[in-house]
Scaffold this motif. Sequence first.
Motif, short mmCIF file in Angstrom:
data_model
loop_
_atom_site.label_atom_id
_atom_site.label_comp_id
_atom_site.label_asym_id
_atom_site.label_seq_id
_atom_site.Cartn_x
_atom_site.Cartn_y
_atom_site.Cartn_z
N LEU A 49 49.80 53.97 46.89
CA LEU A 49 48.37 54.28 46.24
C LEU A 49 48.42 55.52 45.51
CD1 LEU A 49 46.07 53.04 49.04
CD2 LEU A 49 46.26 52.20 46.63
N TRP A 50 49.07 56.65 46.10
CA TRP A 50 49.09 57.98 45.47
C TRP A 50 49.87 57.81 44.23
CZ3 TRP A 50 52.79 61.18 43.78
CH2 TRP A 50 52.42 62.32 43.18
N ALA A 51 51.03 57.21 44.09
CA ALA A 51 51.76 56.98 42.75
C ALA A 51 51.11 56.32 41.80
CB ALA A 51 53.31 56.41 43.14
N LEU A 52 50.22 55.20 42.19
CA LEU A 52 49.56 54.44 41.23
C LEU A 52 48.48 55.22 40.76
CD1 LEU A 52 49.09 50.97 43.05
CD2 LEU A 52 50.13 51.22 40.83
N ALA A 53 47.97 55.96 41.52
CA ALA A 53 46.81 56.99 40.78
C ALA A 53 47.54 57.93 39.84
CB ALA A 53 46.21 57.77 42.09
N ARG A 54 48.70 58.40 40.38
CA ARG A 54 49.35 59.36 39.28
C ARG A 54 49.61 58.89 38.16
NH1 ARG A 54 51.32 64.86 38.85
NH2 ARG A 54 53.45 64.72 38.19
N ARG A 55 49.83 57.46 38.05
CA ARG A 55 50.41 56.83 36.94
C ARG A 55 48.93 56.47 36.45
NH1 ARG A 55 53.56 51.43 35.81
NH2 ARG A 55 54.07 51.93 33.75
N LYS A 56 48.01 56.38 36.93
CA LYS A 56 46.45 55.89 36.54
C LYS A 56 46.52 54.44 36.19
CE LYS A 56 45.04 60.25 34.57
NZ LYS A 56 45.55 61.43 35.42
N ASN A 57 47.25 53.68 37.15
CA ASN A 57 47.54 52.26 36.76
C ASN A 57 46.67 51.48 37.80
OD1 ASN A 57 48.50 49.91 36.54
ND2 ASN A 57 50.40 50.24 36.68
N GLN A 58 45.82 50.74 37.44
CA GLN A 58 44.89 49.85 38.16
C GLN A 58 45.58 48.56 38.36
OE1 GLN A 58 40.95 50.09 37.12
NE2 GLN A 58 40.65 52.03 37.25
N ASN A 59 46.54 48.34 38.92
CA ASN A 59 47.25 47.27 39.13
C ASN A 59 46.80 46.43 40.27
OD1 ASN A 59 49.38 45.21 40.00
ND2 ASN A 59 50.99 46.20 39.19
N LYS A 60 45.95 45.52 39.80
CA LYS A 60 44.95 44.92 40.75
C LYS A 60 45.80 44.12 41.73
CE LYS A 60 40.82 42.20 41.30
NZ LYS A 60 40.82 42.43 42.73
N PRO A 61 46.84 43.24 41.33
CA PRO A 61 47.37 42.43 42.48
C PRO A 61 48.22 43.32 43.41
CG PRO A 61 48.01 41.77 40.11
CD PRO A 61 47.16 42.91 40.00
N LEU A 62 48.55 44.34 42.99
CA LEU A 62 49.32 45.39 43.94
C LEU A 62 48.17 46.14 44.76
CD1 LEU A 62 51.61 46.71 45.21
CD2 LEU A 62 51.84 48.30 43.32
N LEU A 63 47.09 46.33 44.22
CA LEU A 63 46.04 47.15 44.92
C LEU A 63 45.55 46.18 46.22
CD1 LEU A 63 44.29 49.08 42.05
CD2 LEU A 63 45.47 50.13 43.92
N ASP A 64 45.43 45.01 45.71
CA ASP A 64 44.79 43.92 46.48
C ASP A 64 45.94 43.62 47.75
OD1 ASP A 64 42.68 43.46 45.15
OD2 ASP A 64 43.45 41.73 43.93
N ALA A 65 47.10 43.66 47.20
CA ALA A 65 48.13 43.35 48.55
C ALA A 65 47.99 44.81 49.58
CB ALA A 65 49.47 43.17 47.66
N LEU A 66 48.14 45.92 48.80
CA LEU A 66 47.69 47.07 49.59
C LEU A 66 46.76 47.13 50.16
CD1 LEU A 66 48.96 49.69 47.09
CD2 LEU A 66 50.34 49.26 49.00
N LEU A 89 42.25 56.33 45.28
CA LEU A 89 41.09 55.52 44.97
C LEU A 89 40.15 56.19 43.99
CD1 LEU A 89 40.81 53.51 48.56
CD2 LEU A 89 42.00 52.74 46.34
N ALA A 90 39.85 57.32 44.35
CA ALA A 90 38.83 58.06 43.47
C ALA A 90 39.31 58.33 42.32
CB ALA A 90 38.36 59.58 44.25
N THR A 91 40.66 58.63 42.02
CA THR A 91 41.34 58.96 40.65
C THR A 91 41.35 57.56 40.03
OG1 THR A 91 42.63 60.53 41.70
CG2 THR A 91 43.27 59.52 39.60
N LEU A 92 41.50 56.20 40.77
CA LEU A 92 41.85 55.18 40.04
C LEU A 92 40.23 54.57 39.72
CD1 LEU A 92 44.47 53.46 42.14
CD2 LEU A 92 44.70 54.15 39.86
N ARG A 93 39.34 55.08 40.38
CA ARG A 93 37.93 54.49 40.06
C ARG A 93 37.51 54.53 38.75
NH1 ARG A 93 32.38 56.74 42.16
NH2 ARG A 93 31.37 54.71 42.21
#
Length: 93
Positions: A49-66, A89-93
């Motif tokens: 999750l931290w890495a996704l936020a760092r990339r600013k990537n809201q990869n919904k399928p991956l977020l749902d699985a996580l 999560l705050a960053t991805l919001r």
Amino acid sequence: VALVAGYYRMAKLGGLHEADSRCDEMEKALHGRFAAQIEVSSQSISNTLWALARRKNQNKPLLDALAVHAIRRSAEFRMQDLSSIARALATLR
């Protein structure tokens, strides 16, 4: 574990923006791993999750699985993991 660690390290070093196609492939592999319900640690969830936020990537399928894994392992999270997840999560919001 190695896949999560590699993705996390690339994010930490700032290499995710320069290597988008490589990161996209890593995210597909991560999604497959999490969606397949393979046992993962609470730290792996937090780091991904931290890495996704760092990339600013809201990869919904991956977020749902996580999210599925996070709910199952919620009692195992350390304070540092919870803090990292909340910030991601705050960053991805």
